[in-house]
Design a protein around this motif. Sequence first.
Motif, PDB file in Angstrom:
ATOM      1  N   LEU A 184      32.375 -72.183  11.804  1.00 56.41           N
ATOM      2  CA  LEU A 184      33.032 -71.721  13.037  1.00 56.41           C
ATOM      3  C   LEU A 184      32.008 -71.270  14.076  1.00 56.41           C
ATOM      4  O   LEU A 184      32.160 -70.227  14.721  1.00 56.41           O
ATOM      5  N   VAL A 185      30.959 -72.065  14.232  1.00 57.56           N
ATOM      6  CA  VAL A 185      29.926 -71.739  15.210  1.00 57.56           C
ATOM      7  C   VAL A 185      29.596 -72.971  16.051  1.00 57.56           C
ATOM      8  O   VAL A 185      29.811 -74.105  15.634  1.00 57.56           O
ATOM      9  N   LEU A 186      29.071 -72.702  17.232  1.00 56.30           N
ATOM     10  CA  LEU A 186      28.630 -73.740  18.152  1.00 56.30           C
ATOM     11  C   LEU A 186      27.138 -73.546  18.423  1.00 56.30           C
ATOM     12  O   LEU A 186      26.654 -72.417  18.393  1.00 56.30           O
ATOM     13  N   PRO A 187      26.414 -74.648  18.714  1.00 56.65           N
ATOM     14  CA  PRO A 187      24.980 -74.510  18.992  1.00 56.65           C
ATOM     15  C   PRO A 187      24.699 -74.055  20.415  1.00 56.65           C
ATOM     16  O   PRO A 187      23.564 -73.719  20.741  1.00 56.65           O
ATOM     17  N   GLY A 188      25.702 -74.087  21.257  1.00 51.90           N
ATOM     18  CA  GLY A 188      25.494 -73.692  22.639  1.00 51.90           C
ATOM     19  C   GLY A 188      26.843 -73.609  23.322  1.00 51.90           C
ATOM     20  O   GLY A 188      27.896 -73.714  22.681  1.00 51.90           O
ATOM     21  N   ARG A 189      26.819 -73.426  24.643  1.00 51.26           N
ATOM     22  CA  ARG A 189      28.077 -73.338  25.392  1.00 51.26           C
ATOM     23  C   ARG A 189      28.306 -74.575  26.245  1.00 51.26           C
ATOM     24  O   ARG A 189      29.408 -74.811  26.733  1.00 51.26           O
TER      25      ARG A 189
ATOM     26  N   PHE B  23      16.777 -61.428  10.576  1.00 52.39           N
ATOM     27  CA  PHE B  23      15.976 -62.612  10.869  1.00 52.39           C
ATOM     28  C   PHE B  23      14.682 -62.150  11.534  1.00 52.39           C
ATOM     29  O   PHE B  23      14.725 -61.555  12.617  1.00 52.39           O
ATOM     30  N   ASP B  24      13.561 -62.397  10.890  1.00 51.67           N
ATOM     31  CA  ASP B  24      12.255 -61.939  11.376  1.00 51.67           C
ATOM     32  C   ASP B  24      12.317 -60.458  11.786  1.00 51.67           C
ATOM     33  O   ASP B  24      11.765 -60.051  12.810  1.00 51.67           O
ATOM     34  N   GLY B  25      13.037 -59.688  11.011  1.00 51.53           N
ATOM     35  CA  GLY B  25      13.073 -58.250  11.207  1.00 51.53           C
ATOM     36  C   GLY B  25      14.212 -57.734  12.072  1.00 51.53           C
ATOM     37  O   GLY B  25      14.482 -56.536  12.087  1.00 51.53           O
ATOM     38  N   SER B  26      14.889 -58.641  12.802  1.00 53.46           N
ATOM     39  CA  SER B  26      15.986 -58.193  13.662  1.00 53.46           C
ATOM     40  C   SER B  26      17.324 -58.387  12.956  1.00 53.46           C
ATOM     41  O   SER B  26      17.513 -59.354  12.217  1.00 53.46           O
ATOM     42  N   ALA B  39      25.228 -68.261  10.519  1.00 59.14           N
ATOM     43  CA  ALA B  39      25.049 -66.884  10.985  1.00 59.14           C
ATOM     44  C   ALA B  39      24.012 -66.829  12.102  1.00 59.14           C
ATOM     45  O   ALA B  39      24.191 -66.127  13.107  1.00 59.14           O
ATOM     46  N   LEU B  40      22.923 -67.604  11.940  1.00 57.23           N
ATOM     47  CA  LEU B  40      21.877 -67.594  12.961  1.00 57.23           C
ATOM     48  C   LEU B  40      22.395 -68.231  14.258  1.00 57.23           C
ATOM     49  O   LEU B  40      22.162 -67.700  15.349  1.00 57.23           O
ATOM     50  N   TRP B  41      23.100 -69.351  14.143  1.00 55.04           N
ATOM     51  CA  TRP B  41      23.700 -69.959  15.339  1.00 55.04           C
ATOM     52  C   TRP B  41      24.626 -68.962  16.025  1.00 55.04           C
ATOM     53  O   TRP B  41      24.651 -68.863  17.249  1.00 55.04           O
ATOM     54  N   GLY B  42      25.382 -68.242  15.233  1.00 54.08           N
ATOM     55  CA  GLY B  42      26.318 -67.268  15.795  1.00 54.08           C
ATOM     56  C   GLY B  42      25.610 -66.207  16.626  1.00 54.08           C
ATOM     57  O   GLY B  42      26.196 -65.618  17.534  1.00 54.08           O
ATOM     58  N   ALA B  43      24.333 -65.970  16.288  1.00 50.78           N
ATOM     59  CA  ALA B  43      23.545 -64.998  17.046  1.00 50.78           C
ATOM     60  C   ALA B  43      22.708 -65.684  18.128  1.00 50.78           C
ATOM     61  O   ALA B  43      21.832 -65.059  18.729  1.00 50.78           O
ATOM     62  N   GLY B  44      22.952 -66.963  18.352  1.00 46.70           N
ATOM     63  CA  GLY B  44      22.219 -67.683  19.386  1.00 46.70           C
ATOM     64  C   GLY B  44      20.823 -68.122  18.977  1.00 46.70           C
ATOM     65  O   GLY B  44      20.011 -68.502  19.815  1.00 46.70           O
ATOM     66  N   ILE B  45      20.540 -68.074  17.672  1.00 48.91           N
ATOM     67  CA  ILE B  45      19.215 -68.456  17.172  1.00 48.91           C
ATOM     68  C   ILE B  45      19.278 -69.897  16.674  1.00 48.91           C
ATOM     69  O   ILE B  45      20.089 -70.227  15.804  1.00 48.91           O
ATOM     70  N   LEU B  46      18.434 -70.776  17.241  1.00 50.15           N
ATOM     71  CA  LEU B  46      18.491 -72.195  16.895  1.00 50.15           C
ATOM     72  C   LEU B  46      17.270 -72.668  16.115  1.00 50.15           C
ATOM     73  O   LEU B  46      17.247 -73.791  15.634  1.00 50.15           O
ATOM     74  N   ALA B  47      16.219 -71.840  16.006  1.00 53.84           N
ATOM     75  CA  ALA B  47      14.992 -72.288  15.344  1.00 53.84           C
ATOM     76  C   ALA B  47      14.532 -71.237  14.350  1.00 53.84           C
ATOM     77  O   ALA B  47      14.512 -70.042  14.673  1.00 53.84           O
ATOM     78  N   TRP B  48      14.178 -71.675  13.133  1.00 51.15           N
ATOM     79  CA  TRP B  48      13.692 -70.739  12.122  1.00 51.15           C
ATOM     80  C   TRP B  48      12.667 -71.397  11.200  1.00 51.15           C
ATOM     81  O   TRP B  48      12.502 -71.061  10.043  1.00 51.15           O
ATOM     82  N   ARG B  49      11.980 -72.392  11.746  1.00 53.41           N
ATOM     83  CA  ARG B  49      10.895 -73.023  11.006  1.00 53.41           C
ATOM     84  C   ARG B  49       9.912 -73.530  12.035  1.00 53.41           C
ATOM     85  O   ARG B  49      10.309 -73.877  13.153  1.00 53.41           O
ATOM     86  N   LEU B  84      23.010 -74.888   3.955  1.00 51.22           N
ATOM     87  CA  LEU B  84      23.776 -74.897   2.706  1.00 51.22           C
ATOM     88  C   LEU B  84      23.847 -73.528   2.046  1.00 51.22           C
ATOM     89  O   LEU B  84      24.804 -73.223   1.337  1.00 51.22           O
ATOM     90  N   VAL B  85      22.820 -72.709   2.249  1.00 49.13           N
ATOM     91  CA  VAL B  85      22.755 -71.427   1.543  1.00 49.13           C
ATOM     92  C   VAL B  85      23.726 -70.434   2.184  1.00 49.13           C
ATOM     93  O   VAL B  85      23.643 -70.188   3.387  1.00 49.13           O
ATOM     94  N   PRO B  86      24.641 -69.870   1.421  1.00 52.08           N
ATOM     95  CA  PRO B  86      25.536 -68.878   2.011  1.00 52.08           C
ATOM     96  C   PRO B  86      24.797 -67.598   2.364  1.00 52.08           C
ATOM     97  O   PRO B  86      23.903 -67.163   1.622  1.00 52.08           O
ATOM     98  N   ALA B  87      25.139 -67.013   3.497  1.00 55.67           N
ATOM     99  CA  ALA B  87      24.557 -65.718   3.866  1.00 55.67           C
ATOM    100  C   ALA B  87      25.178 -64.642   2.981  1.00 55.67           C
ATOM    101  O   ALA B  87      26.371 -64.676   2.689  1.00 55.67           O
ATOM    102  N   ARG B  88      24.328 -63.727   2.537  1.00 59.36           N
ATOM    103  CA  ARG B  88      24.816 -62.605   1.724  1.00 59.36           C
ATOM    104  C   ARG B  88      24.314 -61.312   2.339  1.00 59.36           C
ATOM    105  O   ARG B  88      23.243 -61.280   2.949  1.00 59.36           O
ATOM    106  N   PRO B  89      25.093 -60.245   2.170  1.00 62.26           N
ATOM    107  CA  PRO B  89      24.694 -58.977   2.793  1.00 62.26           C
ATOM    108  C   PRO B  89      23.260 -58.600   2.415  1.00 62.26           C
ATOM    109  O   PRO B  89      22.882 -58.684   1.240  1.00 62.26           O
ATOM    110  N   GLY B  90      22.490 -58.223   3.424  1.00 63.30           N
ATOM    111  CA  GLY B  90      21.134 -57.772   3.179  1.00 63.30           C
ATOM    112  C   GLY B  90      20.096 -58.877   3.087  1.00 63.30           C
ATOM    113  O   GLY B  90      18.916 -58.588   2.889  1.00 63.30           O
TER     114      GLY B  90
END
Lengths: 536, 106
Positions: A184-189, B23-26, B39-49, B84-90
């Motif tokens: 349920l997420v989007l890569p952008g708007r 993610f990187d401390g935040s 979860a990262l996309w949901g926070a507007g983060i698109l790159a992690w490598r 593929l990896v589910p996010a888990r608390p912490g």
Amino acid sequence: MPGSPSEPHEPSEPYEPSEPYESAAPYEPSEPYDLAVIGAGPAGLAGAVTACELGLSVAVLDAAPQTGGQYFRHPAPGLGAARPQALHHDWSEFTALRGRFEASGVTHLPHHHVWTVRPPDGDGIWTVHALTGPDAHGGTPARVRARTILLATGAYERQLPFPGWTLPGVIGAGGAQAMLKSGLVLPGRRIVVAGSGPLLLAVASSLAAAGARVPAVVEASGYLGYARRPYALAAGPHKLLEAAVHGSALLRHRTPLRTRSAVTEAHGTDRVEAVTVSRLDRAWRPVPGTGRRIACDALAVGHGLVPQTELATGLGCATRRTPDGTHALALDALQESSVPGLWAAGETGGTGGWDLARTEGELAGIAVAARLRGLPALTRSRRARALARRRDRLRAFADVMAAAHAPGPGWTAWLPDDTDVCRCEEVTAGSIRGAAGALGARDARTVKLLTRAGMGWCQGRMCGAAVACLAAEGGRGGGRGDGAGGGAEGGTAQGTVPPSAERRPLAVPVPLGALADLPEESGRPGPPTDGPTADG
Amino acid sequence: MARDRNPADLVGADPGPPFEITFDGSAVTALPGQSVAAALWGAGILAWRTTRNGGRPRGAFCGIGQCYDCLATVNGEPNRRACLVPARPGDTVTTQEGHGHAGLAV
């Protein structure tokens, strides 16, 4: 190892699961299953249910935690989606199939990433090897034994590279849809959707319905190809209805569809900020001077689907060339491959959509039951004949769609030498052209040995189609937009993308420790493919 | 057409309680059932490598576990497919740099 089929291996020291996850179902029954199905999408579910209802013991292995495959990918229970059907056509038909599956007694083995299938070794029993866990990382190796195999492994997206395609925010069209459907997420708007194939319309309408602005859907083909085959078109009314629904959704969201156009560059430094859309000629060569910039914060791109066949090609199964230049398994009238005992259904035998997939799955389920129970009359039943007719009709329509969206040979003209083609190993188009030119490589495998293109984590799944095209051009074409060497003579006949080498002895990366842990089978050490039917 | 629509509203989602990963401390908020990538996309983060030759940023690309572009270091382990990896608390997610071969030692 008689009497102990499908037992999990003892994990070796370094491969202890690093975190708990739902462990695999108990490996029962202790006898081999009658049928092991690989893939829990529509084809696999239909095949498994059908075979089970005809009296067979069946196990279904699938990498995902939930059934549905890619098409019916849906949110995990924790997300509490009350209306998952808002992201799906035919959701109620899927839930009906899933209900039958859950009531059937089929053993469902989720989080099983199958990496090889070994043929019977004189005992008539196949062995399916899998790594377990959400991403096959640190999970316990498992193996499942069965008298027959149904491959329903689906497809993944074909990519044709362009400058900027490795920027964050550029994602597969199917990938954007998968992330939306499951997370349920989007890569952008503001998301441009581009590439080729009917999937693009579905992706665009999903993204728009979920709140994204889609400033353009960019389709490299025209839609005229459909009109040339009215007979097959008339046979696919459901597909047309689907297209009409997507079309009206796009209209509602005021999304323009640009045909005979392509994204020829994505701009940005650390993420995509805009794309250039250019007109294409009939060979998919960009028309100079037609580039137009569209601002966006994401691009969802894909050029059709590639059947996932490596488990079968490793066993020596024959393949056929599809009208859009991919390789699919060659299957007989009852879905059996050229290797007896191994059936296939769905996209594995050629892209065709979920309705075709479940039809083929059901037919395969009947065929397997007929073989194992010694009841050939099952395959001549009214039901089987109706399924075969439906399969033929839908397959014919799928072939028309594939032909209409087949990549033209001129696309490499939008690919400059300094663009990375292999994302994993960061190999540029120029390096590949060099290998194909001065060094004489003419196929993806030779290019790989010379340049490392296709040698990384994804094993050429993302770059394979492009590498094969560049190799076939023999290093011609500077890719500076001038089209030199990128003409029809530079591609292959019929203007389609030549197939990439779909030979992957291991279908997923396997830790060496997991290989070392394999018990010896009949005096033979573990995989890979040294089976009697493997031809390579 | 309202532009404030979102995927959760579209499907009538009523998720379990949100939780935090880093993610990187935040801090990043995740929902139960989401993958690390979601979860990262949901926070507007698109790159992690970052790639090992060019040091270029990468994130999810194919979204279905085929391309391995979304490899991340999760709780100290490199080469986890974030889609593929589910996010888990912490969970502690950090940008994976270079070859990530630490996890391949046999």
